[in-house]
Design a protein around this motif. Structure first.
Motif, PDB file in Angstrom:
ATOM      1  N   LYS A  19    -100.034 -36.976  51.164  1.00  0.00           N
ATOM      2  CA  LYS A  19    -101.344 -36.327  51.152  1.00  0.00           C
ATOM      3  C   LYS A  19    -102.141 -36.698  52.389  1.00  0.00           C
ATOM      4  O   LYS A  19    -102.767 -35.835  53.021  1.00  0.00           O
ATOM      5  CB  LYS A  19    -102.098 -36.725  49.877  1.00  0.00           C
ATOM      6  N   ARG A  20    -102.129 -37.991  52.742  1.00  0.00           N
ATOM      7  CA  ARG A  20    -102.844 -38.418  53.944  1.00  0.00           C
ATOM      8  C   ARG A  20    -102.263 -37.755  55.185  1.00  0.00           C
ATOM      9  O   ARG A  20    -102.999 -37.356  56.090  1.00  0.00           O
ATOM     10  CB  ARG A  20    -102.776 -39.939  54.082  1.00  0.00           C
ATOM     11  N   LEU A  21    -100.951 -37.639  55.224  1.00  0.00           N
ATOM     12  CA  LEU A  21    -100.301 -37.013  56.367  1.00  0.00           C
ATOM     13  C   LEU A  21    -100.671 -35.542  56.473  1.00  0.00           C
ATOM     14  O   LEU A  21    -100.935 -35.028  57.564  1.00  0.00           O
ATOM     15  CB  LEU A  21     -98.782 -37.165  56.255  1.00  0.00           C
ATOM     16  N   TYR A  22    -100.701 -34.859  55.343  1.00  0.00           N
ATOM     17  CA  TYR A  22    -101.066 -33.440  55.333  1.00  0.00           C
ATOM     18  C   TYR A  22    -102.493 -33.250  55.848  1.00  0.00           C
ATOM     19  O   TYR A  22    -102.764 -32.371  56.669  1.00  0.00           O
ATOM     20  CB  TYR A  22    -100.931 -32.885  53.924  1.00  0.00           C
ATOM     21  N   ILE A  23    -103.404 -34.087  55.358  1.00  0.00           N
ATOM     22  CA  ILE A  23    -104.806 -33.985  55.788  1.00  0.00           C
ATOM     23  C   ILE A  23    -104.935 -34.305  57.276  1.00  0.00           C
ATOM     24  O   ILE A  23    -105.663 -33.633  58.011  1.00  0.00           O
ATOM     25  CB  ILE A  23    -105.689 -34.921  54.941  1.00  0.00           C
ATOM     26  N   SER A  24    -104.208 -35.319  57.738  1.00  0.00           N
ATOM     27  CA  SER A  24    -104.254 -35.691  59.154  1.00  0.00           C
ATOM     28  C   SER A  24    -103.717 -34.561  60.028  1.00  0.00           C
ATOM     29  O   SER A  24    -104.294 -34.245  61.072  1.00  0.00           O
ATOM     30  CB  SER A  24    -103.451 -36.972  59.397  1.00  0.00           C
ATOM     31  N   GLY A  25    -102.602 -33.965  59.612  1.00  0.00           N
ATOM     32  CA  GLY A  25    -102.045 -32.856  60.373  1.00  0.00           C
ATOM     33  C   GLY A  25    -102.989 -31.673  60.441  1.00  0.00           C
ATOM     34  O   GLY A  25    -103.153 -31.050  61.501  1.00  0.00           O
ATOM     35  N   LEU A 215    -101.792 -29.855  70.637  1.00  0.00           N
ATOM     36  CA  LEU A 215    -102.303 -30.382  69.373  1.00  0.00           C
ATOM     37  C   LEU A 215    -102.023 -29.419  68.227  1.00  0.00           C
ATOM     38  O   LEU A 215    -101.851 -29.846  67.079  1.00  0.00           O
ATOM     39  CB  LEU A 215    -103.803 -30.668  69.479  1.00  0.00           C
ATOM     40  N   TRP A 216    -102.017 -28.110  68.514  1.00  0.00           N
ATOM     41  CA  TRP A 216    -101.625 -27.138  67.485  1.00  0.00           C
ATOM     42  C   TRP A 216    -100.221 -27.454  66.979  1.00  0.00           C
ATOM     43  O   TRP A 216     -99.985 -27.528  65.774  1.00  0.00           O
ATOM     44  CB  TRP A 216    -101.618 -25.719  68.055  1.00  0.00           C
ATOM     45  N   ILE A 217     -99.296 -27.606  67.931  1.00  0.00           N
ATOM     46  CA  ILE A 217     -97.903 -27.842  67.557  1.00  0.00           C
ATOM     47  C   ILE A 217     -97.756 -29.163  66.802  1.00  0.00           C
ATOM     48  O   ILE A 217     -97.072 -29.249  65.779  1.00  0.00           O
ATOM     49  CB  ILE A 217     -97.002 -27.845  68.804  1.00  0.00           C
ATOM     50  N   LEU A 218     -98.412 -30.215  67.304  1.00  0.00           N
ATOM     51  CA  LEU A 218     -98.336 -31.510  66.643  1.00  0.00           C
ATOM     52  C   LEU A 218     -98.888 -31.426  65.225  1.00  0.00           C
ATOM     53  O   LEU A 218     -98.281 -31.954  64.282  1.00  0.00           O
ATOM     54  CB  LEU A 218     -99.106 -32.559  67.446  1.00  0.00           C
ATOM     55  N   GLY A 219    -100.030 -30.785  65.049  1.00  0.00           N
ATOM     56  CA  GLY A 219    -100.612 -30.645  63.717  1.00  0.00           C
ATOM     57  C   GLY A 219     -99.702 -29.894  62.762  1.00  0.00           C
ATOM     58  O   GLY A 219     -99.528 -30.284  61.603  1.00  0.00           O
ATOM     59  N   LEU A 220     -99.087 -28.817  63.247  1.00  0.00           N
ATOM     60  CA  LEU A 220     -98.163 -28.047  62.407  1.00  0.00           C
ATOM     61  C   LEU A 220     -96.944 -28.872  62.028  1.00  0.00           C
ATOM     62  O   LEU A 220     -96.458 -28.808  60.888  1.00  0.00           O
ATOM     63  CB  LEU A 220     -97.743 -26.765  63.133  1.00  0.00           C
ATOM     64  N   VAL A 221     -96.421 -29.648  62.978  1.00  0.00           N
ATOM     65  CA  VAL A 221     -95.270 -30.510  62.684  1.00  0.00           C
ATOM     66  C   VAL A 221     -95.637 -31.525  61.605  1.00  0.00           C
ATOM     67  O   VAL A 221     -94.853 -31.772  60.666  1.00  0.00           O
ATOM     68  CB  VAL A 221     -94.788 -31.215  63.963  1.00  0.00           C
ATOM     69  N   MET A 222     -96.798 -32.123  61.700  1.00  0.00           N
ATOM     70  CA  MET A 222     -97.229 -33.101  60.700  1.00  0.00           C
ATOM     71  C   MET A 222     -97.379 -32.462  59.320  1.00  0.00           C
ATOM     72  O   MET A 222     -96.994 -33.045  58.297  1.00  0.00           O
ATOM     73  CB  MET A 222     -98.543 -33.750  61.143  1.00  0.00           C
ATOM     74  N   ILE A 223     -97.930 -31.253  59.287  1.00  0.00           N
ATOM     75  CA  ILE A 223     -98.109 -30.570  58.009  1.00  0.00           C
ATOM     76  C   ILE A 223     -96.760 -30.241  57.382  1.00  0.00           C
ATOM     77  O   ILE A 223     -96.523 -30.493  56.190  1.00  0.00           O
ATOM     78  CB  ILE A 223     -98.939 -29.286  58.214  1.00  0.00           C
ATOM     79  N   VAL A 224     -95.862 -29.672  58.177  1.00  0.00           N
ATOM     80  CA  VAL A 224     -94.533 -29.332  57.661  1.00  0.00           C
ATOM     81  C   VAL A 224     -93.775 -30.591  57.241  1.00  0.00           C
ATOM     82  O   VAL A 224     -93.101 -30.617  56.206  1.00  0.00           O
ATOM     83  CB  VAL A 224     -93.734 -28.536  58.714  1.00  0.00           C
ATOM     84  N   ASP A 225     -93.909 -31.647  58.013  1.00  0.00           N
ATOM     85  CA  ASP A 225     -93.203 -32.897  57.719  1.00  0.00           C
ATOM     86  C   ASP A 225     -93.677 -33.497  56.404  1.00  0.00           C
ATOM     87  O   ASP A 225     -92.920 -34.181  55.725  1.00  0.00           O
ATOM     88  CB  ASP A 225     -93.425 -33.886  58.862  1.00  0.00           C
ATOM     89  N   SER A 226     -94.943 -33.250  56.051  1.00  0.00           N
ATOM     90  CA  SER A 226     -95.469 -33.818  54.811  1.00  0.00           C
ATOM     91  C   SER A 226     -94.896 -33.131  53.579  1.00  0.00           C
ATOM     92  O   SER A 226     -95.044 -33.631  52.462  1.00  0.00           O
ATOM     93  CB  SER A 226     -96.999 -33.692  54.785  1.00  0.00           C
ATOM     94  N   TRP A 227     -94.231 -32.010  53.746  1.00  0.00           N
ATOM     95  CA  TRP A 227     -93.684 -31.277  52.612  1.00  0.00           C
ATOM     96  C   TRP A 227     -92.285 -31.699  52.223  1.00  0.00           C
ATOM     97  O   TRP A 227     -91.799 -31.319  51.170  1.00  0.00           O
ATOM     98  CB  TRP A 227     -93.649 -29.775  52.928  1.00  0.00           C
ATOM     99  N   ARG A 228     -91.594 -32.424  53.062  1.00  0.00           N
ATOM    100  CA  ARG A 228     -90.192 -32.715  52.786  1.00  0.00           C
ATOM    101  C   ARG A 228     -89.869 -34.176  53.046  1.00  0.00           C
ATOM    102  O   ARG A 228     -90.230 -34.714  54.076  1.00  0.00           O
ATOM    103  CB  ARG A 228     -89.278 -31.856  53.664  1.00  0.00           C
ATOM    104  N   PRO A 229     -89.147 -34.844  52.117  1.00  0.00           N
ATOM    105  CA  PRO A 229     -88.708 -36.223  52.371  1.00  0.00           C
ATOM    106  C   PRO A 229     -87.559 -36.238  53.352  1.00  0.00           C
ATOM    107  O   PRO A 229     -86.902 -35.228  53.586  1.00  0.00           O
ATOM    108  CB  PRO A 229     -88.263 -36.717  50.993  1.00  0.00           C
ATOM    109  N   LEU A 230     -87.314 -37.414  53.876  1.00  0.00           N
ATOM    110  CA  LEU A 230     -86.232 -37.587  54.844  1.00  0.00           C
ATOM    111  C   LEU A 230     -84.946 -37.941  54.132  1.00  0.00           C
ATOM    112  O   LEU A 230     -84.934 -38.722  53.207  1.00  0.00           O
ATOM    113  CB  LEU A 230     -86.596 -38.710  55.823  1.00  0.00           C
TER     114      LEU A 230
END
Length: 277
Positions: A19-25, A215-230
């Motif tokens: 959740k924190r990652l999604y908000i940060s992204g 920053l657009w790309i970085l934010g999108l990567v963070m948002i997408v990354d928050s949806w899936r575990p590694l």
């Protein structure tokens, strides 16, 4: 580097951290959009940051030297959108092979391809001309100027790679890796941006807009990354999931405490019958 790619990021994010990652992204994305719109407004109106375009260009042209030109020509060649995209994809493929992970290397490849696409779209929407071709040191270039593809590509590669590596570091995480990453990002992006300005291919607001778009790309990567575990190749995506050992029957898996549920109708035929009391 190979050891770092293999060892960093063996676990996914817990729900609260997701959740924190999604908000940060989302915050990074919004900041990038706002800053880009401010730069674009200054370019279209000829005010604000755009007032620095001509003076900065003239100053750099007047202070050129052979040694600096040689170094910056090499930097601008390596950081071209074509070369940098190839480097980024090759690095991601190596990362996937060495770490047996697909998710983060895939995000890096997607970010590099997305950078080329987004840069091309903005260029053909803004339609801004470059500085005079007579002042370009590596031959004329009649492509549109806004934003700088070189600067945007370097910023996206360094920002996204730093995030993907540092966000999965096992605790305890010290501040030193983040400081080193910040220095590398700032120095790398500024060097590429300077090369584009010095060699006469971009205005100051071109490279500034490139950083905001990254920053657009970085934010999108963070948002997408928050949806899936590694996960690794062949592993379950959820932490704690186990796989029955080869040769073990379903019933043996349960008796061994492996947490595998029996499928209805496939109960262990060898199990001792229970006697009702």
């Amino acid at each position: 580097m190979a050891a770092l790619l293999r060892s960093v990021g063996e676990t996914g994010f817990e729900p609260r951290r997701r959740k924190r990652l999604y908000i940060s992204g989302a915050a990074v994305l919004v900041v990038g959009i706002v800053l880009f719109l401010l730069v674009l407004a200054s370019v279209t109106s000829g005010s604000g940051l755009a007032l620095l375009d001509q003076p900065s260009h003239d100053w750099l042209v007047a202070h050129r030297s052979t040694a600096v030109t040689t170094v910056l020509e090499a930097i601008t060649t390596v950081s071209s959108p074509t070369y940098l995209t190839i480097i980024g994809i090759a690095f991601a493929l190596l990362w996937a092979w060495r770490s047996r992970q697909l998710w983060r290397p895939g995000l890096l490849m997607a970010a590099m391809v997305g950078t080329v696409v987004l840069s091309a779209i903005v260029k053909h929407q803004v339609l801004r001309h470059r500085p005079p071709t007579g002042q370009m040191l590596m031959g004329p270039d009649d492509a549109f100027s806004f934003p700088s593809g070189h600067t945007m590509g370097a910023a996206v590669f360094l920002l996204v790679l730093s995030y993907l590596l540092l966000s999965r570091m096992a605790p305890p995480v010290t501040v030193l890796p983040w400081v080193i990453a910040a220095v590398v990002v700032v120095v790398g992006v500024l060097t590429v941006a300077l090369s584009r300005l010095y060699l006469g291919y971009h205005w100051f607001t071109d490279v500034t807009a490139s950083v905001t778009l990254s920053l657009w790309i970085l934010g999108l990567v963070m948002i997408v990354d928050s949806w899936r575990p590694l996960g690794r190749f062949g592993q379950q995506p959820h932490a704690g999931a186990t796989v029955p050992q080869a040769g073990a029957t379903v019933g043996q898996g349960v008796n061994a405490g492996q947490g595998t549920d029996l499928v209805p109708g496939t109960e262990d035929q060898n199990a001792a019958p229970q006697v009702e009391s």
